[in-house]
Enzyme design. Structure first.
Site, PDB file in Angstrom:
ATOM      1  N   CYS A  48      34.613  41.516  30.897  1.00 48.81           N
ATOM      2  CA  CYS A  48      33.733  39.817  31.648  1.00 48.81           C
ATOM      3  C   CYS A  48      32.504  41.176  32.525  1.00 48.81           C
ATOM      4  O   CYS A  48      31.655  40.517  33.040  1.00 48.81           O
ATOM      5  CB  CYS A  48      34.436  39.692  33.316  1.00 48.81           C
ATOM      6  SG  CYS A  48      35.665  41.033  33.813  1.00 48.81           S
ATOM      7  N   GLU A  84      39.345  40.589  43.703  1.00 48.46           N
ATOM      8  CA  GLU A  84      40.695  41.254  43.466  1.00 48.46           C
ATOM      9  C   GLU A  84      40.701  42.161  44.512  1.00 48.46           C
ATOM     10  O   GLU A  84      39.719  43.165  44.877  1.00 48.46           O
ATOM     11  CB  GLU A  84      41.123  40.700  42.560  1.00 48.46           C
ATOM     12  CG  GLU A  84      41.196  39.024  42.057  1.00 48.46           C
ATOM     13  CD  GLU A  84      41.697  39.011  40.719  1.00 48.46           C
ATOM     14  OE1 GLU A  84      41.479  39.900  39.440  1.00 48.46           O
ATOM     15  OE2 GLU A  84      42.760  38.357  40.568  1.00 48.46           O
ATOM     16  N   ASN A 139      42.113  38.028  28.223  1.00 47.58           N
ATOM     17  CA  ASN A 139      41.480  38.744  27.662  1.00 47.58           C
ATOM     18  C   ASN A 139      41.667  40.646  28.394  1.00 47.58           C
ATOM     19  O   ASN A 139      42.165  41.281  27.165  1.00 47.58           O
ATOM     20  CB  ASN A 139      39.680  39.707  27.567  1.00 47.58           C
ATOM     21  CG  ASN A 139      39.791  39.815  29.406  1.00 47.58           C
ATOM     22  OD1 ASN A 139      39.966  38.901  30.288  1.00 47.58           O
ATOM     23  ND2 ASN A 139      38.222  39.858  29.650  1.00 47.58           N
ATOM     24  N   GLU A 194      37.152  34.372  39.537  1.00 43.98           N
ATOM     25  CA  GLU A 194      36.506  35.880  38.487  1.00 43.98           C
ATOM     26  C   GLU A 194      36.420  34.845  37.793  1.00 43.98           C
ATOM     27  O   GLU A 194      37.169  35.151  36.344  1.00 43.98           O
ATOM     28  CB  GLU A 194      37.538  36.869  38.281  1.00 43.98           C
ATOM     29  CG  GLU A 194      38.617  37.458  40.109  1.00 43.98           C
ATOM     30  CD  GLU A 194      37.368  38.144  40.485  1.00 43.98           C
ATOM     31  OE1 GLU A 194      36.322  38.704  40.346  1.00 43.98           O
ATOM     32  OE2 GLU A 194      38.042  38.834  41.247  1.00 43.98           O
TER      33      GLU A 194
HETATM   34  P1  NDP Z   1      38.541  30.232  30.282  1.00 45.82           P
HETATM   35  O1  NDP Z   1      37.423  29.679  31.498  1.00 45.82           O
HETATM   36  O2  NDP Z   1      38.304  29.166  28.566  1.00 45.82           O
HETATM   37  O3  NDP Z   1      40.421  30.075  29.945  1.00 45.82           O
HETATM   38  C1  NDP Z   1      40.616  30.460  31.427  1.00 45.82           C
HETATM   39  C2  NDP Z   1      41.833  30.854  31.803  1.00 45.82           C
HETATM   40  O4  NDP Z   1      41.397  29.014  32.731  1.00 45.82           O
HETATM   41  C3  NDP Z   1      42.798  29.709  30.703  1.00 45.82           C
HETATM   42  O5  NDP Z   1      44.156  30.057  30.225  1.00 45.82           O
HETATM   43  C4  NDP Z   1      42.551  28.457  30.361  1.00 45.82           C
HETATM   44  O6  NDP Z   1      43.842  27.958  29.491  1.00 45.82           O
HETATM   45  C5  NDP Z   1      42.729  27.603  31.899  1.00 45.82           C
HETATM   46  N1  NDP Z   1      41.967  26.787  32.273  1.00 45.82           N
HETATM   47  C6  NDP Z   1      40.897  25.887  31.100  1.00 45.82           C
HETATM   48  N2  NDP Z   1      39.923  24.805  31.552  1.00 45.82           N
HETATM   49  C7  NDP Z   1      41.005  24.454  33.071  1.00 45.82           C
HETATM   50  C8  NDP Z   1      40.990  23.603  33.546  1.00 45.82           C
HETATM   51  N3  NDP Z   1      40.172  23.387  33.785  1.00 45.82           N
HETATM   52  N4  NDP Z   1      42.082  24.066  34.517  1.00 45.82           N
HETATM   53  C9  NDP Z   1      42.889  24.941  35.210  1.00 45.82           C
HETATM   54  N5  NDP Z   1      42.966  25.537  33.864  1.00 45.82           N
HETATM   55  C10 NDP Z   1      41.574  26.208  32.866  1.00 45.82           C
HETATM   56  O7  NDP Z   1      38.599  31.696  29.776  1.00 45.82           O
HETATM   57  P2  NDP Z   1      38.861  32.738  28.651  1.00 45.82           P
HETATM   58  O8  NDP Z   1      40.557  32.680  28.593  1.00 45.82           O
HETATM   59  O9  NDP Z   1      38.143  32.255  27.166  1.00 45.82           O
HETATM   60  O10 NDP Z   1      38.012  33.835  29.386  1.00 45.82           O
HETATM   61  C11 NDP Z   1      36.492  34.104  29.345  1.00 45.82           C
HETATM   62  C12 NDP Z   1      36.009  34.574  30.391  1.00 45.82           C
HETATM   63  O11 NDP Z   1      36.421  34.977  31.615  1.00 45.82           O
HETATM   64  C13 NDP Z   1      34.513  35.116  30.482  1.00 45.82           C
HETATM   65  O12 NDP Z   1      33.623  34.434  30.609  1.00 45.82           O
HETATM   66  C14 NDP Z   1      34.987  35.565  30.900  1.00 45.82           C
HETATM   67  O13 NDP Z   1      33.564  36.433  31.480  1.00 45.82           O
HETATM   68  C15 NDP Z   1      35.515  35.403  32.125  1.00 45.82           C
HETATM   69  N6  NDP Z   1      36.943  36.715  33.116  1.00 45.82           N
HETATM   70  C16 NDP Z   1      35.917  37.419  34.359  1.00 45.82           C
HETATM   71  C17 NDP Z   1      36.869  38.006  34.445  1.00 45.82           C
HETATM   72  C18 NDP Z   1      36.307  38.853  36.247  1.00 45.82           C
HETATM   73  O14 NDP Z   1      36.655  38.995  36.783  1.00 45.82           O
HETATM   74  N7  NDP Z   1      35.181  38.066  36.580  1.00 45.82           N
HETATM   75  C19 NDP Z   1      37.285  38.975  33.687  1.00 45.82           C
HETATM   76  C20 NDP Z   1      37.687  38.384  32.997  1.00 45.82           C
HETATM   77  C21 NDP Z   1      37.308  37.455  31.387  1.00 45.82           C
HETATM   78  P3  NDP Z   1      43.680  28.231  27.888  1.00 45.82           P
HETATM   79  O15 NDP Z   1      43.213  29.222  27.497  1.00 45.82           O
HETATM   80  O16 NDP Z   1      45.323  28.311  27.890  1.00 45.82           O
HETATM   81  O17 NDP Z   1      43.092  26.565  27.624  1.00 45.82           O
END
Ligand code: NDP
Length: 688
Positions: A484, A662, A353, A450
């Site tokens: 998020c 963070e 995002n 996060e």
């Molecule tokens: P995901 O959890 O699907 O993915 C996050 C990252 O982790 C991606 O780079 C993904 O790779 C990678 N990933 C996925 N599975 C694994 C694993 N088992 N081991 C290591 N890396 C992995 O989140 P989204 O990208 O869909 O983002 C949306 C989510 O993020 C929402 O739930 C949102 O609330 C949260 N978020 C939280 C924030 C905060 O600061 N608290 C800020 C922004 C978002 P890939 O996608 O390339 O497969």
């Protein structure tokens, strides 16, 4: 019946007639004239609603796909374990409501065409990806990622196969219960086999990739196709990094980190400062790239995404020289001191995002503290992190100290399980956070997580109404709701609810959805077709569960927007605490308004969630503001504002929303470790 509803009912009727026709005479036989005849309306009316035949058929296919998606979401919401969630996907696809002659034949009629009709291909791809991603994510909690991918693909193939066989038997052998039982037995069998294969007696469970691992056993290959979600245009194609690349990156990072940590804090700060200047100088160009890759409006990316990254680099550039341990007086014979030392090589894994901002939020404190960082952006948004890598190099960062690797979850896992990496900072979903923490435990790495949220925004009766409405809009529709910390549960005091909702409705209706590159656009595209289907599925469930739609609620397909993933800003009123739209993170432009009567009640309801990322309170009563905030279970709170995140304030969640912080000085603690040193000032007194 109001006009809108009448039109909606007429469209729905025509779609049902189309599905009947497909089941009877197939794709070729289904024509606009024939549909009109069956529906008892003029061909012109059908054309008025759907344009050409392709438009009508795409709408019908989308309806079929959505029915299954909604069923799947309902069943998933009831499932309490990963295995039950896998079953929910199977049951939704093969349930009696879908597994019948009419629906099945219509699906097959579409399947024959998906390769040739772009619109149908989009619906089919989105549907398949959603199903596979649901399956993979739950299977990953039970079996290693590679196996999860394969098994998910097998399940999807078997579902298709069962449908095909049923159709070929003219639905004589079509029996939903037997089909479900067949799939269930298959999945249970595979899970049993895999459990035996990975049982401790057979060797190592989930062998961890590491510098010394057998690289031949990890087959991660292929490319990532980067797409503009507003137009469907392909932006780039990037190779996926596997074991050899990650091992090489860690080795290079380890060498670079030694040189980097040997500089003084002030010297490191100067490099970060230069990188911030380069970011600012390239703001327009980088904002445009971010907009193309994320679908977010240019008016946001030019004002926030790049510049907040630069703010972050400047902030930690300033702090770098001040990172220090402490001196401890231990009496006349000794003193002690602590050294605040870097961790070494750390990894950042980003969500899609805020790609560039997340890369900066993670790298700036990590580098200020003397670490090297390997960063993996989300598969969907890998482009701006690469630019940041170039900017750091141009600013004078030693080779290897900030490197970007590309790939999906499997590449992320190579980082989380690598012995050469000392910490993971993840931004992502709760499920990913759990998986990352479990993987990091294999080498006892530190983690900052996060994660997601479902945050409350509480509007008391004495609040300034326009401010509260503005806060709710900011906290729900910025970045098309893909934030998020969004305050998606808007609790409004009973005495002002009607006025609040009316103002909200007016201001939401006035929001401009459009081409993200147009500076006037306020709401852009969602990140992908998959995600859009998920958001639309939630909206459908909100309606089905009785929430009252007061704005939006639909995909926007005007003109060129039809090629992208646009959803109108949506507000539901009359929501209840147990509705899916109120309980689950949607991560899209969907706001739920809930009514409350008194302070204690709203605090209890606001806290009644597994999440704890953020919360907001609008009130003019100072004492109440602080009293309520103190009782809310959230890591980041706002009084009389929402979603502002200055770099000076630590950001992060409690409960399932995360670990660690963070931003602010707090982040320094997460990127350093303390060494305690005792210094004797006298002879050693020994009993020996
Ligand atoms: P995901 O959890 O699907 O993915 C996050 C990252 O982790 C991606 O780079 C993904 O790779 C990678 N990933 C996925 N599975 C694994 C694993 N088992 N081991 C290591 N890396 C992995 O989140 P989204 O990208 O869909 O983002 C949306 C989510 O993020 C929402 O739930 C949102 O609330 C949260 N978020 C939280 C924030 C905060 O600061 N608290 C800020 C922004 C978002 P890939 O996608 O390339 O497969």
């Amino acid at each position: 019946m109001p006009r809108d509803e009448l039109e909606e009912a007429r469209r729905a009727q025509l779609i049902e007639v189309t599905i009947d026709s497909l089941a009877d005479v197939g794709y070729v036989g289904t024509t606009l004239a024939q549909i009109a005849r069956r529906a008892g309306v003029s061909p012109g009316l059908v054309a008025h609603y759907f344009g050409e035949k392709d438009g009508l058929l795409e709408a019908a296919f989308r309806t079929l796909a959505r029915v299954v998606a909604v069923k799947m979401s309902e069943r998933l919401a009831l499932a309490s374990s990963p295995r039950a969630r896998v079953q929910a996907v199977i049951d939704a696809n093969l349930g009696p409501e879908n597994f019948d002659r009419r629906t099945g034949t219509a699906w097959l009629a579409f399947w024959g065409q998906v390769l040739h009709v772009e619109g149908l291909k989009r619906v089919q791809t989105a549907y398949q990806r959603r199903m596979l991603s649901n399956l993979r994510s739950d299977l990953r909690s039970m079996i290693p990622a590679e196996d999860a991918r394969t098994l998910a693909a097998m399940i999807a193939a078997m579902i298709d196969g069962v449908w095909l066989r049923a159709a070929l038997s003219q639905w004589q052998e079509a029996d939903s219960a037997s089909a479900c039982a067949l799939l269930t037995a298959f999945v249970d069998g595979r899970l049993r086999d895999l459990a035996q294969l990975h049982a401790p007696s057979a060797g190592v469970v989930n062998p961890a990739p590491a510098a010394d691992a057998d690289t031949g056993s990890m087959r991660i290959a292929g490319t990532i196709t980067v797409v503009n979600p507003a137009t469907g245009a392909v932006l780039d194609e990037l190779p996926v990094d596997g074991v050899p690349q990650i091992d090489a990156a860690v080795e290079e990072a380890a060498a670079g980190q030694k040189r980097w940590a040997a500089l003084t804090g002030a010297e490191r700060g100067r490099v970060l400062q230069r990188a911030a200047q380069l970011l600012r100088a390239r703001n327009t160009e980088l904002a445009e790239l971010e907009t193309k890759n994320t679908g977010k409006p240019i008016q946001e990316t030019v004002a926030v995404d790049v510049l907040s990254g630069a703010d972050c680099l400047e902030y930690y550039a300033g702090l770098a020289a001040g990172i220090a341990g402490e001196h401890l007086d231990l009496g006349p014979k000794a003193f002690g001191y602590t050294r605040r030392e870097p961790l070494g090589v750390v990894a950042g894994i980003g969500a899609w995002n805020y790609p560039l901002q997340i890369a900066c939020w993670k790298s700036a404190p990590a580098l200020a503290c003397g670490n090297a960082m390997i960063f993996k952006p989300a598969e969907l948004t890998p482009l701006t992190a690469l630019e940041l890598e170039r900017i750091f190099a141009a600013a004078g960062l030693p080779d290897g100290v900030f490197q970007v690797v590309q790939g999906r979850a499997e590449t992320g896992r190579l980082l989380t399980r690598h012995r050469g990496i000392r910490k993971i900072s993840l931004t992502g979903e709760v499920g990913t956070g759990k998986a990352v923490m479990a993987d990091a435990a294999t080498t006892l790495k530190q983690v900052t997580l996060e994660l997601g949220g479902k945050s409350p925004l509480i509007v008391f009766e004495d609040a300034k109404l326009d401010n509260a409405v503005a806060g709710a809009l900011l906290g729900n529709f910025y970045s098309a709701g893909e934030v998020c910390s969004n305050g998606t549960r808007v609790f409004v005091h009973r005495s002002i609810r009607a006025a609040f909702v009316e103002r909200l409705r007016e201001r939401t209706a006035a929001l401009r959805v459009g081409d993200p590159l147009d500076p006037r656009t306020q709401v852009g595209a969602l990140i992908s077709a998959d995600h859009m289907e998920k958001v639309l599925g939630f909206i459908a469930r909100g309606r089905a569960q009785g929430a009252r739609l007061i704005a939006g609620g639909n995909r926007v397909t005007d003109g060129a927007l039809a090629r992208g993933c646009f959803v109108a800003p949506t507000v539901f009123d009359h929501c209840h605490d147990d509705m899916d739209i109120v309980r689950r993170e949607i991560f899209g432009p969907v706001m739920s308004v809930l009514e409350f009567a008194d302070e204690d009640e709203v605090i209890a309801r606001a806290n009644d969630t597994e999440f704890g990322l953020a919360a907001g309170v609008f009130t003019n009563d100072l004492t109440r503001a602080h009293r309520v905030i103190a009782q809310l279970q959230a890591g980041t709170c706002w009084i009389n504002h929402y979603n502002v995140t200055p770099i000076e304030l630590p950001f992060g969640g409690v409960k399932m929303s995360g670990l660690g912080r963070e931003n602010g000085r707090a982040a320094l603690e997460h990127y350093t470790q303390l060494k305690s040193v005792y210094v004797a000032m006298s002879d050693v007194e020994s009993p020996y």
